[in-house]
Design an enzyme around this catalytic site. Structure first.
Site, short mmCIF file in Angstrom:
data_model
loop_
_atom_site.label_atom_id
_atom_site.label_comp_id
_atom_site.label_asym_id
_atom_site.label_seq_id
_atom_site.Cartn_x
_atom_site.Cartn_y
_atom_site.Cartn_z
N ARG A 94 0.86 -1.19 0.00
CA ARG A 94 0.00 0.00 0.00
C ARG A 94 0.90 1.24 0.00
O ARG A 94 1.45 1.61 1.04
CB ARG A 94 -0.95 0.01 1.20
CG ARG A 94 -1.93 -1.16 1.20
CD ARG A 94 -3.22 -0.83 1.91
NE ARG A 94 -4.02 0.13 1.19
CZ ARG A 94 -5.14 0.69 1.69
NH1 ARG A 94 -5.52 0.38 2.91
NH2 ARG A 94 -5.83 1.54 0.98
N GLN A 199 -15.90 1.66 5.22
CA GLN A 199 -15.20 1.54 6.50
C GLN A 199 -15.94 2.26 7.62
O GLN A 199 -15.89 1.83 8.77
CB GLN A 199 -13.77 2.08 6.39
CG GLN A 199 -12.86 1.28 5.49
CD GLN A 199 -12.76 1.88 4.11
OE1 GLN A 199 -13.74 2.45 3.60
NE2 GLN A 199 -11.60 1.77 3.48
N ASP A 240 -3.16 9.16 6.54
CA ASP A 240 -2.26 8.12 6.05
C ASP A 240 -0.87 8.67 5.75
O ASP A 240 0.10 7.92 5.76
CB ASP A 240 -2.85 7.47 4.81
CG ASP A 240 -3.96 6.50 5.17
OD1 ASP A 240 -3.69 5.30 5.25
OD2 ASP A 240 -5.10 6.96 5.41
N ASN A 250 -5.58 11.37 3.24
CA ASN A 250 -6.45 10.50 4.04
C ASN A 250 -7.50 9.92 3.11
O ASN A 250 -7.51 10.18 1.91
CB ASN A 250 -7.08 11.29 5.19
CG ASN A 250 -7.75 10.38 6.21
OD1 ASN A 250 -7.16 9.41 6.67
ND2 ASN A 250 -9.00 10.67 6.54
N LYS A 251 -8.38 9.13 3.67
CA LYS A 251 -9.40 8.44 2.88
C LYS A 251 -10.11 9.39 1.92
O LYS A 251 -10.43 10.52 2.28
CB LYS A 251 -10.41 7.77 3.81
CG LYS A 251 -11.51 6.98 3.13
CD LYS A 251 -10.97 5.94 2.17
CE LYS A 251 -10.00 4.99 2.80
NZ LYS A 251 -9.32 4.14 1.81
#
Length: 351
Positions: A94, A199, A240, A250-251
């Site tokens: 990732r 999520q 992240d 981030n997401k």
């Protein structure tokens, strides 16, 4: 007793295997998957069985410790070569989550001066356990600092899952909810469902309910209306990767919320440990954004919902510019103001 004790741990070390909470099975069943090879660790990260930047770093560290026990070589030089190959291999799982690379680098550094294989294997296991233990303490500290930003009864919006199951324990963005519950400060979470993998809907709601914390689930496209009508007082998200100027990956959908926070004049906080910072990159434009398989969008729980052959753009993350961020909450305190200067100063103090 801490409220997070009720929540299963994301990763457990078994000495000769790793047990990961299979987050693809939540909320319907709580299942642990046993990983015994570096290839299984890589696949578990890619398939989102274990997810969340800190948890990815933890499982990668344990994966390297596990792999090192299976090297058959008798020479430390060959051991180091095999170990470095495994480090590079895990790094492909990732690309956006910097905790992965932070943990890999830390494991590498821990055995740089080691001269025997037995000692290297022992140190790698100890270092992986230390990374996990430190993360729990770090996340609790983030929660303590974050709680100072809120008051009893606040409604707080979040996205994705930056909670206990995304870390060793407590989480980052969800940590103040747990610390608040311990201290009698009631915070109500509004959780964006977080398409396409849900999520927020599957994981954040599940873990907050495990701890007895009030949570309301909303669709992602309800966020503006919820802020407008439900007295949302702040937004808090995880991260992240945070670069030297404070730009934050981030997401996907996080930047949408930051823009909404600006419009509605409410605080927008990022909660993350120092291990999520990447000060080798100056701005968010340098962050590599992972793109995931189109079937995450064209199918829902295995059922085709878009015409076969539809073109899909499915980035896993977006980058929120620093000017939209009210504060970055770390284990060392809250960073505000001139992010480039303050982040540089913080890392100078901690180096």
């Amino acid at each position: 007793m801490s409220t997070v004790v009720r929540i299963p741990r994301s990763v457990s070390w078994k000495g000769d295997a790793i047990a990961v909470l299979n987050q693809t099975k939540l909320p319907h069943s709580t299942e642990y998957k046993t990983l015994t090879t570096i290839e299984e660790v890589w696949k578990s990260i890619v398939m989102l069985e274990v997810r969340g930047a800190p948890a990815i770093g933890i499982v990668a560290a344990f994966g390297l410790a596990l792999a090192s026990k299976k090297y058959t070589t008798l020479h430390i030089e060959e051991f180091q070569k095999k170990f470095n190959r495994d480090c590079n291999y895990l790094g492909t799982s990732r690309p956006t989550a910097v905790n992965l690379f932070w943990a890999i680098d830390r494991m590498r550094e821990s055995i740089q001066e080691i001269t025997t294989i037995k000692e290297a294997q022992k140190i790698l296991e100890e270092e992986a356990l230390r990374i996990q233990q430190e993360d729990e303490a770090v996340c609790r500290s983030i929660g303590e600092h974050a709680l100072t930003c809120f008051k009893d009864g606040d409604n707080i919006l979040t996205i994705c899952n930056a909670g206990s199951i995304a870390t060793a324990r407590y989480g980052t963005a969800l940590a103040p909810f747990y610390i608040g519950k311990e201290k009698g400060v009631r915070l109500h979470a509004y959780a964006c469902e977080t398409r396409p993998v849900l999520q927020g809907g599957r994981l954040t709601t599940w873990e907050l309910k495990q701890a007895g914390i009030d949570v309301t689930l909303i669709t992602d496209n309800t966020a503006a209306h919820a802020i407008q009508t439900k007295e949302i007082s702040a937004i808090i998200v995880g991260a992240d990767r945070i670069v030297a100027n404070g730009d934050t990956a981030n997401k996907i959908g996080t930047m949408n919320l930051a823009i909404l926070a600006k419009y509605f004049d409410i605080p927008f906080y990022v909660a993350a440990p120092l291990s999520t910072f990447d000060i080798t990159k100056q701005t968010g434009a340098e962050i590599v954004i992972e793109e995931r398989d189109e079937t995450e969008v064209t199918k829902i729980f295995g059922k085709q919902v878009a015409p076969v052959g539809t073109t899909v753009y499915n980035p896993a993350f977006d980058v929120t510019p620093n000017e939209l961020i009210t504060g970055i909450i770390t284990e060392k305190g809250i960073i505000r103001g001139d992010y480039k200067r303050e982040i540089a100063s913080l890392f100078k103090k901690t180096s």
